[in-house]
Design a protein around this motif. Structure first.
Motif, PDB file in Angstrom:
ATOM      1  N   GLY A 234      -7.598  -5.171 -10.930  1.00 60.94           N
ATOM      2  CA  GLY A 234      -7.543  -4.705 -12.311  1.00 60.94           C
ATOM      3  C   GLY A 234      -6.225  -4.016 -12.634  1.00 60.94           C
ATOM      4  O   GLY A 234      -5.629  -4.235 -13.694  1.00 60.94           O
ATOM      5  N   VAL A 235      -5.767  -3.161 -11.721  1.00 60.24           N
ATOM      6  CA  VAL A 235      -4.507  -2.444 -11.933  1.00 60.24           C
ATOM      7  C   VAL A 235      -3.330  -3.417 -11.967  1.00 60.24           C
ATOM      8  O   VAL A 235      -2.450  -3.336 -12.835  1.00 60.24           O
ATOM      9  N   ASN A 236      -3.305  -4.353 -11.028  1.00 58.02           N
ATOM     10  CA  ASN A 236      -2.208  -5.326 -10.981  1.00 58.02           C
ATOM     11  C   ASN A 236      -2.197  -6.203 -12.228  1.00 58.02           C
ATOM     12  O   ASN A 236      -1.128  -6.491 -12.790  1.00 58.02           O
ATOM     13  N   ALA A 237      -3.368  -6.640 -12.644  1.00 58.23           N
ATOM     14  CA  ALA A 237      -3.441  -7.480 -13.834  1.00 58.23           C
ATOM     15  C   ALA A 237      -2.986  -6.710 -15.071  1.00 58.23           C
ATOM     16  O   ALA A 237      -2.276  -7.243 -15.927  1.00 58.23           O
ATOM     17  N   PHE A 238      -3.394  -5.447 -15.168  1.00 57.21           N
ATOM     18  CA  PHE A 238      -2.983  -4.613 -16.296  1.00 57.21           C
ATOM     19  C   PHE A 238      -1.467  -4.436 -16.314  1.00 57.21           C
ATOM     20  O   PHE A 238      -0.820  -4.541 -17.361  1.00 57.21           O
ATOM     21  N   SER A 239      -0.891  -4.185 -15.151  1.00 54.25           N
ATOM     22  CA  SER A 239       0.555  -3.962 -15.060  1.00 54.25           C
ATOM     23  C   SER A 239       1.346  -5.207 -15.435  1.00 54.25           C
ATOM     24  O   SER A 239       2.456  -5.113 -15.987  1.00 54.25           O
ATOM     25  N   ASN A 240       0.785  -6.370 -15.122  1.00 53.51           N
ATOM     26  CA  ASN A 240       1.483  -7.631 -15.377  1.00 53.51           C
ATOM     27  C   ASN A 240       1.029  -8.305 -16.673  1.00 53.51           C
ATOM     28  O   ASN A 240       1.415  -9.459 -16.937  1.00 53.51           O
ATOM     29  N   ASP A 241       0.218  -7.582 -17.450  1.00 52.06           N
ATOM     30  CA  ASP A 241      -0.288  -8.123 -18.724  1.00 52.06           C
ATOM     31  C   ASP A 241      -1.000  -9.459 -18.504  1.00 52.06           C
ATOM     32  O   ASP A 241      -0.769 -10.432 -19.223  1.00 52.06           O
ATOM     33  N   GLU A 242      -1.869  -9.506 -17.480  1.00 54.57           N
ATOM     34  CA  GLU A 242      -2.639 -10.698 -17.158  1.00 54.57           C
ATOM     35  C   GLU A 242      -4.139 -10.404 -17.211  1.00 54.57           C
ATOM     36  O   GLU A 242      -4.546  -9.242 -17.233  1.00 54.57           O
ATOM     37  N   GLU A 243      -4.932 -11.440 -17.201  1.00 55.07           N
ATOM     38  CA  GLU A 243      -6.383 -11.283 -17.143  1.00 55.07           C
ATOM     39  C   GLU A 243      -6.796 -11.112 -15.678  1.00 55.07           C
ATOM     40  O   GLU A 243      -6.399 -11.913 -14.831  1.00 55.07           O
ATOM     41  N   PRO A 244      -7.581 -10.079 -15.350  1.00 60.49           N
ATOM     42  CA  PRO A 244      -8.001  -9.908 -13.960  1.00 60.49           C
ATOM     43  C   PRO A 244      -9.017 -10.951 -13.532  1.00 60.49           C
ATOM     44  O   PRO A 244      -9.768 -11.469 -14.363  1.00 60.49           O
ATOM     45  N   GLU A 245      -9.037 -11.246 -12.243  1.00 62.01           N
ATOM     46  CA  GLU A 245     -10.027 -12.143 -11.669  1.00 62.01           C
ATOM     47  C   GLU A 245     -10.808 -11.351 -10.625  1.00 62.01           C
ATOM     48  O   GLU A 245     -10.403 -11.225  -9.487  1.00 62.01           O
ATOM     49  N   PHE A 246     -11.938 -10.821 -11.060  1.00 61.81           N
ATOM     50  CA  PHE A 246     -12.733  -9.954 -10.190  1.00 61.81           C
ATOM     51  C   PHE A 246     -13.616 -10.785  -9.262  1.00 61.81           C
ATOM     52  O   PHE A 246     -14.145 -11.823  -9.645  1.00 61.81           O
ATOM     53  N   THR A 247     -13.772 -10.288  -8.046  1.00 61.34           N
ATOM     54  CA  THR A 247     -14.558 -11.012  -7.042  1.00 61.34           C
ATOM     55  C   THR A 247     -15.792 -10.245  -6.581  1.00 61.34           C
ATOM     56  O   THR A 247     -16.611 -10.769  -5.839  1.00 61.34           O
ATOM     57  N   GLY A 248     -15.887  -8.980  -6.952  1.00 57.94           N
ATOM     58  CA  GLY A 248     -17.011  -8.172  -6.470  1.00 57.94           C
ATOM     59  C   GLY A 248     -16.798  -7.630  -5.079  1.00 57.94           C
ATOM     60  O   GLY A 248     -17.757  -7.310  -4.381  1.00 57.94           O
TER      61      GLY A 248
END
Length: 277
Positions: free
Chosen positions: A262-276
């Motif tokens: 989530g943090v990486n996606a936010f920093s890169n302005d991308e959609e996160p891909e959560f896996t649980g």
């Protein structure tokens, strides 16, 4: 048109176990649970409660299922409530009624408590036990022509599958008493104003919007969703208990791969891909 008309390509949908009163299929990470008694307005029988309980157990334990989309077959009803004709034919006694109430309470409680997010997609009548079932979901959307109500008082009964408890928690005691005591019918627009519905849509948008809601939740962080549901439920009766679960969950989530994603996606302005994980 039934929501089952969506994504009917066999290559995309994986059928689950066959039931007498339910239809279940999965498309990607969304499992659709369809009350399948359209000729009887998807009314609820003891068999349906048994099968729904078993389906919840199976789907909630499957890590590939990230959201449950609960709906009714056909375009007349989500569910018109308990199958009263079947109950009357069975000659049900008072003790039998207690057990039936507990049966429904336990099944709907299992739906409410499951870790997987649940969206109830409502098209048509949503009455009595059907409305109690929808109340146990996390989110509810409905077509603008849907009708809601708890008519049990008109029969000399009361909502027996959790309605006296969940409905006040959801929309407030005053509104819940109005709905239950009057036994009246309420339009989708009114139920949205009361806070019961997250969204009301036109009929031709229903299938698309329902799946979009389910897919949005399915793309969310499963661990955070699970702990959020648990904290909210615990906090209903004991705010301190809910806050304690919230604090511990917050700390545990900091150590997850989903948090890093989530943090990486936010920093890169991308959609996160959560896996649980």
């Amino acid at each position: 048109m039934s929501i089952m008309a969506l994504n009917t390509d066999d290559s995309d949908a994986t059928p689950d176990a066959e039931f007498e009163t339910l239809r279940i299929d999965r498309t990607d990470s969304v499992a659709r649970v369809v009350l399948d008694r359209p000729d009887d307005l998807n009314t609820i029988t003891p068999t349906l409660l048994d099968e729904l309980s078993a389906a919840i157990d199976d789907l909630d334990a499957d890590n590939d299922v990230r959201c449950l989309l609960l709906t009714g077959a056909g375009d007349r009803a989500f569910s018109a409530g308990a199958d009263l004709s079947a109950l009357a034919a069975d000659g049900m006694t008072g003790p039998d009624g207690v057990e039936l109430a507990r049966h429904g309470q336990q099944t709907f409680g299992k739906l409410e408590a499951c870790d997987t997010p649940v969206v109830a997609a409502i098209d048509g009548f949503c009455l009595g036990g059907g409305m109690e079932l929808a109340t146990a979901a996390d989110l509810r959307i409905a077509t603008d022509g849907s009708m809601f109500g708890q008519p049990e008082h008109d029969l000399g009964l009361l909502p027996g599958w959790g309605g006296t408890q969940r409905l006040p928690n959801l929309i407030g005691e005053s509104r819940a008493k109005e709905i239950i005591f009057t036994g009246g019918r309420y339009a989708a627009s009114e139920m949205a104003d009361y806070g019961f519905l997250a969204r009301v849509v036109e009929g031709d948008e229903f299938e698309t919007v329902a799946m979009e809601h389910a897919e949005q939740l399915a793309a969310g962080p499963p661990l955070a969703q699970k702990y959020t549901k648990r904290a909210m439920r615990a906090g209903r009766d004991d705010t301190d208990a809910g806050l304690e679960i919230e604090a511990h969950a917050f700390g545990q989530l900091l150590d997850t791969e989903d948090f890093s994603e989530g943090v990486n996606a936010f920093s890169n302005d991308e959609e996160p891909e959560f896996t649980g994980e």
